[in-house]
Structure formats: structure tokens, C-alpha cells
Design a protein around this motif. Structure first.
Motif, PDB file in Angstrom:
ATOM      1  N   VAL A 139      32.105  33.601  39.701  1.00 48.54           N
ATOM      2  CA  VAL A 139      32.207  34.859  40.431  1.00 48.54           C
ATOM      3  C   VAL A 139      30.939  35.673  40.211  1.00 48.54           C
ATOM      4  O   VAL A 139      30.382  35.693  39.105  1.00 48.54           O
ATOM      5  CB  VAL A 139      33.435  35.680  39.957  1.00 48.54           C
ATOM      6  N   TRP A 140      30.473  36.346  41.292  1.00 52.10           N
ATOM      7  CA  TRP A 140      29.285  37.207  41.219  1.00 52.10           C
ATOM      8  C   TRP A 140      29.609  38.590  41.774  1.00 52.10           C
ATOM      9  O   TRP A 140      30.473  38.732  42.655  1.00 52.10           O
ATOM     10  CB  TRP A 140      28.143  36.613  42.050  1.00 52.10           C
ATOM     11  N   ASN A 141      28.914  39.605  41.268  1.00 51.37           N
ATOM     12  CA  ASN A 141      29.092  40.946  41.820  1.00 51.37           C
ATOM     13  C   ASN A 141      28.199  41.113  43.050  1.00 51.37           C
ATOM     14  O   ASN A 141      27.448  40.204  43.426  1.00 51.37           O
ATOM     15  CB  ASN A 141      28.834  42.035  40.771  1.00 51.37           C
ATOM     16  N   GLU A 142      28.255  42.299  43.665  1.00 49.18           N
ATOM     17  CA  GLU A 142      27.548  42.518  44.920  1.00 49.18           C
ATOM     18  C   GLU A 142      26.029  42.466  44.754  1.00 49.18           C
ATOM     19  O   GLU A 142      25.293  42.243  45.722  1.00 49.18           O
ATOM     20  CB  GLU A 142      27.967  43.867  45.523  1.00 49.18           C
ATOM     21  N   GLY A 143      25.588  42.630  43.524  1.00 45.46           N
ATOM     22  CA  GLY A 143      24.153  42.566  43.260  1.00 45.46           C
ATOM     23  C   GLY A 143      23.653  41.176  42.935  1.00 45.46           C
ATOM     24  O   GLY A 143      22.469  40.989  42.641  1.00 45.46           O
ATOM     25  N   GLY A 144      24.562  40.195  42.953  1.00 49.66           N
ATOM     26  CA  GLY A 144      24.167  38.810  42.691  1.00 49.66           C
ATOM     27  C   GLY A 144      24.258  38.405  41.239  1.00 49.66           C
ATOM     28  O   GLY A 144      23.847  37.292  40.870  1.00 49.66           O
ATOM     29  N   GLU A 145      24.811  39.266  40.369  1.00 50.98           N
ATOM     30  CA  GLU A 145      24.931  38.943  38.954  1.00 50.98           C
ATOM     31  C   GLU A 145      26.261  38.244  38.677  1.00 50.98           C
ATOM     32  O   GLU A 145      27.306  38.650  39.171  1.00 50.98           O
ATOM     33  CB  GLU A 145      24.861  40.223  38.117  1.00 50.98           C
ATOM     34  N   LYS A 146      26.237  37.193  37.882  1.00 51.77           N
ATOM     35  CA  LYS A 146      27.443  36.465  37.516  1.00 51.77           C
ATOM     36  C   LYS A 146      28.301  37.330  36.594  1.00 51.77           C
ATOM     37  O   LYS A 146      27.784  37.956  35.660  1.00 51.77           O
ATOM     38  CB  LYS A 146      27.075  35.157  36.821  1.00 51.77           C
ATOM     39  N   ILE A 147      29.608  37.368  36.860  1.00 49.15           N
ATOM     40  CA  ILE A 147      30.528  38.182  36.061  1.00 49.15           C
ATOM     41  C   ILE A 147      31.671  37.322  35.553  1.00 49.15           C
ATOM     42  O   ILE A 147      31.796  36.142  35.909  1.00 49.15           O
ATOM     43  CB  ILE A 147      31.076  39.374  36.880  1.00 49.15           C
ATOM     44  N   GLU A 148      32.534  37.912  34.712  1.00 44.04           N
ATOM     45  CA  GLU A 148      33.656  37.177  34.131  1.00 44.04           C
ATOM     46  C   GLU A 148      34.578  36.655  35.236  1.00 44.04           C
ATOM     47  O   GLU A 148      34.914  37.376  36.172  1.00 44.04           O
ATOM     48  CB  GLU A 148      34.437  38.085  33.177  1.00 44.04           C
ATOM     49  N   TYR A 149      35.012  35.430  35.083  1.00 45.40           N
ATOM     50  CA  TYR A 149      35.807  34.777  36.125  1.00 45.40           C
ATOM     51  C   TYR A 149      37.234  35.337  36.201  1.00 45.40           C
ATOM     52  O   TYR A 149      37.845  35.657  35.185  1.00 45.40           O
ATOM     53  CB  TYR A 149      35.879  33.267  35.883  1.00 45.40           C
ATOM     54  N   PHE A 150      37.733  35.448  37.414  1.00 44.93           N
ATOM     55  CA  PHE A 150      39.152  35.743  37.653  1.00 44.93           C
ATOM     56  C   PHE A 150      39.553  34.997  38.914  1.00 44.93           C
ATOM     57  O   PHE A 150      38.728  34.734  39.794  1.00 44.93           O
ATOM     58  CB  PHE A 150      39.392  37.254  37.808  1.00 44.93           C
ATOM     59  N   GLU A 151      40.819  34.620  39.031  1.00 50.82           N
ATOM     60  CA  GLU A 151      41.279  33.850  40.179  1.00 50.82           C
ATOM     61  C   GLU A 151      41.220  34.696  41.440  1.00 50.82           C
ATOM     62  O   GLU A 151      41.434  35.906  41.396  1.00 50.82           O
ATOM     63  CB  GLU A 151      42.688  33.320  39.938  1.00 50.82           C
ATOM     64  N   TYR A 152      40.961  34.044  42.563  1.00 49.54           N
ATOM     65  CA  TYR A 152      40.781  34.784  43.811  1.00 49.54           C
ATOM     66  C   TYR A 152      42.093  35.379  44.306  1.00 49.54           C
ATOM     67  O   TYR A 152      42.097  36.399  44.999  1.00 49.54           O
ATOM     68  CB  TYR A 152      40.157  33.892  44.890  1.00 49.54           C
ATOM     69  N   LEU A 153      43.226  34.770  43.938  1.00 49.64           N
ATOM     70  CA  LEU A 153      44.527  35.295  44.353  1.00 49.64           C
ATOM     71  C   LEU A 153      45.439  35.381  43.139  1.00 49.64           C
ATOM     72  O   LEU A 153      45.778  34.362  42.530  1.00 49.64           O
ATOM     73  CB  LEU A 153      45.154  34.408  45.422  1.00 49.64           C
ATOM     74  N   ILE A 154      45.817  36.621  42.779  1.00 47.70           N
ATOM     75  CA  ILE A 154      46.701  36.849  41.635  1.00 47.70           C
ATOM     76  C   ILE A 154      47.997  37.459  42.179  1.00 47.70           C
ATOM     77  O   ILE A 154      47.992  38.582  42.685  1.00 47.70           O
ATOM     78  CB  ILE A 154      46.056  37.800  40.611  1.00 47.70           C
ATOM     79  N   PRO A 155      49.117  36.723  42.131  1.00 48.46           N
ATOM     80  CA  PRO A 155      50.372  37.211  42.716  1.00 48.46           C
ATOM     81  C   PRO A 155      50.894  38.469  42.030  1.00 48.46           C
ATOM     82  O   PRO A 155      50.594  38.731  40.858  1.00 48.46           O
ATOM     83  CB  PRO A 155      51.341  36.034  42.508  1.00 48.46           C
ATOM     84  N   ALA A 156      51.687  39.222  42.766  1.00 47.98           N
ATOM     85  CA  ALA A 156      52.323  40.422  42.216  1.00 47.98           C
ATOM     86  C   ALA A 156      53.222  40.047  41.040  1.00 47.98           C
ATOM     87  O   ALA A 156      53.788  38.956  40.992  1.00 47.98           O
ATOM     88  CB  ALA A 156      53.136  41.118  43.302  1.00 47.98           C
ATOM     89  N   LYS A 157      53.347  40.986  40.098  1.00 44.17           N
ATOM     90  CA  LYS A 157      54.123  40.701  38.896  1.00 44.17           C
ATOM     91  C   LYS A 157      54.810  41.963  38.391  1.00 44.17           C
ATOM     92  O   LYS A 157      54.220  43.045  38.394  1.00 44.17           O
ATOM     93  CB  LYS A 157      53.199  40.133  37.805  1.00 44.17           C
ATOM     94  N   PHE A 158      56.071  41.815  37.975  1.00 44.05           N
ATOM     95  CA  PHE A 158      56.771  42.911  37.312  1.00 44.05           C
ATOM     96  C   PHE A 158      56.036  43.222  36.016  1.00 44.05           C
ATOM     97  O   PHE A 158      55.602  42.306  35.314  1.00 44.05           O
ATOM     98  CB  PHE A 158      58.218  42.498  37.028  1.00 44.05           C
ATOM     99  N   PRO A 159      55.885  44.510  35.658  1.00 45.33           N
ATOM    100  CA  PRO A 159      55.148  44.834  34.419  1.00 45.33           C
ATOM    101  C   PRO A 159      55.770  44.151  33.205  1.00 45.33           C
ATOM    102  O   PRO A 159      56.945  44.323  32.920  1.00 45.33           O
ATOM    103  CB  PRO A 159      55.252  46.357  34.331  1.00 45.33           C
ATOM    104  N   GLY A 160      54.971  43.340  32.538  1.00 48.91           N
ATOM    105  CA  GLY A 160      55.466  42.597  31.380  1.00 48.91           C
ATOM    106  C   GLY A 160      55.863  41.176  31.702  1.00 48.91           C
ATOM    107  O   GLY A 160      56.119  40.385  30.792  1.00 48.91           O
ATOM    108  N   GLY A 161      55.955  40.839  32.997  1.00 46.19           N
ATOM    109  CA  GLY A 161      56.265  39.459  33.387  1.00 46.19           C
ATOM    110  C   GLY A 161      57.737  39.194  33.650  1.00 46.19           C
ATOM    111  O   GLY A 161      58.577  40.110  33.682  1.00 46.19           O
ATOM    112  N   GLN A 162      58.054  37.913  33.828  1.00 47.76           N
ATOM    113  CA  GLN A 162      59.408  37.496  34.211  1.00 47.76           C
ATOM    114  C   GLN A 162      60.461  37.872  33.181  1.00 47.76           C
ATOM    115  O   GLN A 162      61.569  38.290  33.536  1.00 47.76           O
ATOM    116  CB  GLN A 162      59.439  35.986  34.441  1.00 47.76           C
ATOM    117  N   ASP A 163      60.139  37.714  31.911  1.00 49.30           N
ATOM    118  CA  ASP A 163      61.127  38.038  30.865  1.00 49.30           C
ATOM    119  C   ASP A 163      61.513  39.518  30.933  1.00 49.30           C
ATOM    120  O   ASP A 163      62.700  39.871  30.791  1.00 49.30           O
ATOM    121  CB  ASP A 163      60.574  37.705  29.479  1.00 49.30           C
ATOM    122  N   LYS A 164      60.531  40.395  31.136  1.00 53.37           N
ATOM    123  CA  LYS A 164      60.812  41.829  31.248  1.00 53.37           C
ATOM    124  C   LYS A 164      61.626  42.125  32.506  1.00 53.37           C
ATOM    125  O   LYS A 164      62.492  43.012  32.501  1.00 53.37           O
ATOM    126  CB  LYS A 164      59.508  42.624  31.268  1.00 53.37           C
TER     127      LYS A 164
END
Length: 242
Positions: free
Chosen positions: A133-158
Motif C-alpha cells: 500500500v502507498w499513500n497519495e505521495g507515493g510513499e509505502k505505508i503499513e499494509y491493510f486489507e482493501y476490504l474490511i467488513p463491518a464488525k460489532f465493537p469487540g467482535g462476534q463474542d461481544k
């Protein structure tokens, strides 16, 4: 021979008519009967000479191309094939994503409006193998998935804990039984729930209680696409067990 000739002409006319069929849609891609209130429109074109059967091209209402998506039909199910392309409203390529047999297969390439590369993800048979992943200035940044589904705060157990603590089971329900209600709702970019719909109902008291519980839920973590929150629909089964 004459009948064959007429048949070929009829087939060509049918394909031409189908290809030019314009379908208008609102901001949530719901199909409309007329152009009034439309934000998008799409045209579906048969493509018998391609590696896929149909090409669906979606446009903004001003005629700027929004997306190209190719697919085969297996019964009534659309199976994505080929490279799908999506564009910014100003016309620049946003991202392209290849499919094979309905699964992501190949490199997802995304770009900022200024043309700088935004991300490069490698998929194989629907599974992510690596990505950058790169920012708008062309610098490489920490990776994150392009699609992260919605989630209840704390996850399924919560989520399960919240439902268990807040659902009121009707007194008349017999012990050892369970009743299920399935709901669909929209999670907006702020995480609020709206447009609650019962898609599989039960007696009225169960339906009403299931809806009530949704209305008192805390905000969810919304779906993120390319790092930006978007509105999405979510299905949730609620089971009353006594």
C-alpha cells in the motif's frame, strides 16, 4: 435457407436490443422504472466472442463510466470472470481486479486520482497472498486489507454476549425450543444501523423484540474499502432459545 436467414436476423436484432437496454439506478443501486431520481445507469452487453458471456457497464448519470464488470451466468447466478475495472467520478481509473471462476485471481491494482499507485494485492483462487500500500505521495505505508467488513465493537463474542443480555424471550415459549428471526440492515459510514428489514420472520412478538434489540445496539465498526468507511448491508440471525 430463407428461414435460417430470417432466424439469424432475428437473433442479431435481439442481441442488439438487449445490448442497448438502459437500466437506471438510484444512489443505492436500486433499479428504477424511469430516469427520474437516478444517480447511475447500466448497460448489459452479450459478449459471445469473449472469455465471458456478458459485460455490465455502469455509468454515472452524466455518462462518465463508473465500472466494467464481466460475468457468466450459471442458472440465475452471476459468476465473475475477467478483469473488472472501476473509475473515479472524474474519469480516472480507481482500481482493477481480475476474477476467475467467480474468485479473485491475479493482482488488484488501485490508483490515486493523481495517477500514483495506491495498492497492489496478489490473490490466488480468492485468497490474499501478499500486498503493498502507498499513500497519495507515493510513499509505502503499513499494509491493510482493501476490504474490511463491518464488525460489532469487540467482535462476534461481544455481539453474542450483547444479544444474550438484552433479548427478552416471550414467556409463552416452551422450554427446549428455539425461534429464529433473520434481519437485514444498513450500517452507515458512522456505524449507525438503519433500514432494518425482516427477511425471515416469526410470530409478531419475536419480530418486534428482534428489531428492538437492533435499535439499542452500540455503533458498529463500519465496513472500510481502501481504508475509507462506506455504507453496507448486513444480515444477522437472532435466535430465541429457552
Amino acid at each position: 435457407m430463407k428461414n435460417l436467414y430470417l432466424s439469424l436476423i432475428f437473433t442479431a436484432i435481439s442481441f442488439s436490443t438487449f445490448a442497448q437496454n438502459t437500466i437506471y439506478m438510484d444512489s443505492k443501486y436500486k433499479e428504477l422504472d424511469t430516469k427520474e431520481g437516478a444517480k447511475y445507469f447500466k448497460i448489459i452487453t452479450p459478449a459471445p466472442d469473449k472469455d465471458y458471456e456478458f459485460l455490465r457497464t455502469t455509468y454515472f448519470i452524466d455518462g462518465t463510466k463508473k465500472a466494467e464488470q464481466s460475468y457468466d451466468l450459471k442458472g440465475e447466478k452471476k459468476v465473475f470472470e475477467g478483469v473488472h475495472k472501476h473509475f473515479y467520478e472524474s474519469g480516472e481509473l480507481f482500481y482493477q481486479l481480475p476474477y476467475k471462476n467467480g474468485k479473485k485471481h491475479g493482482n488488484l491494482l488501485a490508483y490515486w486520482k493523481n495517477g500514483e499507485k495506491r495498492r497492489d494485492d496478489t490473490f490466488k483462487r480468492g485468497k490474499l497472498k501478499e500486498g503493498k500500500v502507498w499513500n497519495e505521495g507515493g510513499e509505502k505505508i503499513e499494509y491493510f486489507e482493501y476490504l474490511i467488513p463491518a464488525k460489532f465493537p469487540g467482535g462476534q463474542d461481544k455481539l453474542f454476549s450483547f444479544l444474550k443480555e438484552n433479548i427478552n424471550i416471550p414467556q409463552e415459549q416452551e422450554r427446549g425450543t428455539s425461534v429464529k428471526v433473520i434481519l437485514k440492515f444498513t450500517i452507515n459510514p458512522a456505524g449507525d444501523l438503519s433500514e432494518i428489514q425482516i427477511v425471515e420472520g416469526a410470530p409478531h412478538r419475536y419480530n418486534a423484540e428482534a428489531v428492538r434489540v437492533l435499535t439499542i445496539m452500540p455503533r458498529w465498526n463500519p465496513t472500510k474499502r481502501f481504508g475509507e468507511p462506506i455504507a453496507t448491508r448486513y444480515a444477522l440471525p437472532i435466535i430465541f432459545r429457552k
